[in-house]
Design an enzyme around this catalytic site. Structure first.
Site, PDB file in Angstrom:
ATOM      1  CG  HIS A  48      12.924 -10.485  12.938  1.00  0.00           C
ATOM      2  ND1 HIS A  48      11.524 -10.511  14.180  1.00  0.00           N
ATOM      3  CD2 HIS A  48      13.423  -9.978  14.288  1.00  0.00           C
ATOM      4  CE1 HIS A  48      12.029 -10.310  14.879  1.00  0.00           C
ATOM      5  NE2 HIS A  48      12.991 -10.262  15.614  1.00  0.00           N
ATOM      6  CG  ASP A  50      15.684  -6.837  15.280  1.00  0.00           C
ATOM      7  OD1 ASP A  50      14.675  -7.078  15.893  1.00  0.00           O
ATOM      8  OD2 ASP A  50      15.878  -7.567  14.751  1.00  0.00           O
ATOM      9  CG  MET A  52      17.040  -2.413  18.957  1.00  0.00           C
ATOM     10  SD  MET A  52      18.819  -2.580  18.549  1.00  0.00           S
ATOM     11  CE  MET A  52      18.340  -4.219  17.711  1.00  0.00           C
ATOM     12  CG  MET A 156      14.630 -11.748  22.868  1.00  0.00           C
ATOM     13  SD  MET A 156      14.990 -11.681  21.139  1.00  0.00           S
ATOM     14  CE  MET A 156      16.904 -11.573  21.032  1.00  0.00           C
ATOM     15  N   GLY A 161      19.831  -6.423  21.174  1.00  0.00           N
ATOM     16  CA  GLY A 161      20.102  -5.219  20.593  1.00  0.00           C
ATOM     17  C   GLY A 161      20.950  -5.054  19.827  1.00  0.00           C
ATOM     18  CG  PHE A 162      24.700  -4.698  19.496  1.00  0.00           C
ATOM     19  CD1 PHE A 162      24.593  -3.322  18.792  1.00  0.00           C
ATOM     20  CD2 PHE A 162      23.960  -4.041  20.918  1.00  0.00           C
ATOM     21  CE1 PHE A 162      24.396  -1.904  19.508  1.00  0.00           C
ATOM     22  CE2 PHE A 162      24.024  -2.932  21.807  1.00  0.00           C
ATOM     23  CZ  PHE A 162      24.430  -2.187  20.917  1.00  0.00           C
ATOM     24  N   GLY A 163      22.678  -7.578  16.489  1.00  0.00           N
ATOM     25  CA  GLY A 163      22.792  -8.662  15.343  1.00  0.00           C
ATOM     26  C   GLY A 163      24.492  -9.385  15.352  1.00  0.00           C
ATOM     27  CG  ASP A 194      15.563 -12.354  17.738  1.00  0.00           C
ATOM     28  OD1 ASP A 194      16.215 -12.353  16.402  1.00  0.00           O
ATOM     29  OD2 ASP A 194      14.949 -10.972  16.789  1.00  0.00           O
ATOM     30  N   GLY A 196      21.401 -15.195  16.728  1.00  0.00           N
ATOM     31  CA  GLY A 196      22.730 -15.747  16.711  1.00  0.00           C
ATOM     32  C   GLY A 196      22.082 -17.136  16.174  1.00  0.00           C
ATOM     33  N   GLY A 216      19.580 -12.796  10.950  1.00  0.00           N
ATOM     34  CA  GLY A 216      20.466 -11.645  10.383  1.00  0.00           C
ATOM     35  C   GLY A 216      21.466 -11.762  10.030  1.00  0.00           C
TER      36      GLY A 216
HETATM   37  C1  DX5 Z   1      18.957  -8.457  18.371  1.00  0.00           C
HETATM   38  C2  DX5 Z   1      17.245  -9.069  17.330  1.00  0.00           C
HETATM   39  C3  DX5 Z   1      17.592  -9.762  16.479  1.00  0.00           C
HETATM   40  C4  DX5 Z   1      19.291  -9.733  15.112  1.00  0.00           C
HETATM   41  C5  DX5 Z   1      19.056 -10.598  14.480  1.00  0.00           C
HETATM   42  O1  DX5 Z   1      18.645  -7.770  19.234  1.00  0.00           O
HETATM   43  O2  DX5 Z   1      16.604  -8.847  18.131  1.00  0.00           O
HETATM   44  O3  DX5 Z   1      16.344 -10.056  15.752  1.00  0.00           O
HETATM   45  O4  DX5 Z   1      18.675  -8.413  14.791  1.00  0.00           O
HETATM   46  O5  DX5 Z   1      20.520 -10.922  14.128  1.00  0.00           O
HETATM   47  P1  DX5 Z   1      21.880 -12.036  13.989  1.00  0.00           P
HETATM   48  O6  DX5 Z   1      20.873 -12.707  13.384  1.00  0.00           O
HETATM   49  O7  DX5 Z   1      22.357 -11.138  13.546  1.00  0.00           O
HETATM   50  O8  DX5 Z   1      21.944 -12.405  15.545  1.00  0.00           O
HETATM   51 ZN    ZN Z   2      14.744  -9.408  16.169  1.00  0.00          ZN
END
Ligand code: DX5
Ligand code: ZN
Length: 233
Positions: A48, A50, A52, A156, A161-163, A194, A196, A216
């Protein structure tokens, strides 16, 4: 009882096993090619990616050139799933197609500013599969005009935006609604969640009707990536 009913509540036209898609956002960017191979060797079904742009979301990750680097470095035939969190997906689409993406997701929140029907058609004409993604704050009904045009829906379960954020359980209701829609109307899309997601969340996603889980932190940051992926499956 046929085996597929035991393995899955979904009919055979959907995947009867759970696909795991590690998000490259959580990998070590200094050795991104090695990391792509590490994930596939650990049992990842997809990678996957990502993307941004610092405008659609409050972060900047990487663009089509790095997607192309991952394509070249990953094992032949690896399935690359690009999640475009960008304002202008149609404008940049040719570059992501050229980079060899297999699945391309664009966000339904850009409806109005971007012609999403044309974007989905262009993705397919370019030889990739087409998906729409949905932010947590966006009602799932926004997807209704597009359901017959989709290979996948990305739900989502964190604000993008962030993992490393916490899974939003309420998003499972969107998955249940979409699973009902495809059962009632025979749509062919698969459902991806996608954000958490790790071993504790995987069965909840599955019971709701998800076919593919993006993970992630829980994969790339695990002490044993293969064990983490196997445990989610
Ligand atoms: C967030 C991304 C996700 C994220 C997943 O904007 O779309 O793909 O990186 O990461 P985790 O699994 O750490 O939440
Ligand atoms: Zn993603």
């Amino acid at each position: 009882m046929p085996i597929f009913f035991i393995l899955s509540g979904s009919p055979l036209c959907y995947n009867t096993r759970m696909l795991i898609a590690p998000s490259m956002l959580a990998c070590d960017f200094s050795q991104i090619g090695y990391e792509a191979n590490r994930a596939i060797n650990a049992g990842a079904d997809w990678l996957h990616l990502d993307v941004m742009d610092g405008s659609f979301v409050d972060n900047i990750s990487f663009g089509p050139d790095i997607c192309g680097v991952i394509r070249k470095a990953a094992p032949a035939g690896a399935f690359l799933d690009a999640h475009l969190m960008i304002d202008e997906p149609l404008h940049y689409l040719p570059r992501f197609l050229k980079a060899g993406m297999d699945m391309i997701s664009v966000h339904v929140e850009r409806e109005g500013a971007v012609d999403l029907h044309a974007t989905l058609a262009a993705i397919r004409e370019g030889g990739a599969q087409a998906a729409l993604a949905l932010n947590p704050a966006t009602p799932v009904e926004r997807l209704l005009p597009y359901l017959s045009e989709l290979d996948m829906i990305l739900v989502m379960s964190v604000v993008p935006g962030f993992g490393g954020q916490s899974f939003m359980h309420d998003m499972l209701n969107k998955v249940r609604f979409l699973d009902e829609q495809r059962k009632q109307h025979g749509y062919k899309f698969i459902i991806q969640m996608d954000g958490g997601i790790g071993t504790p969340q995987a069965p909840l996603c599955r019971e709701a009707g998800a076919d593919c889980l993006v993970a992630g932190s829980s994969t790339f940051c695990a002490p044993d990536m293969a064990a983490a992926i196997a445990s989610m499956k």
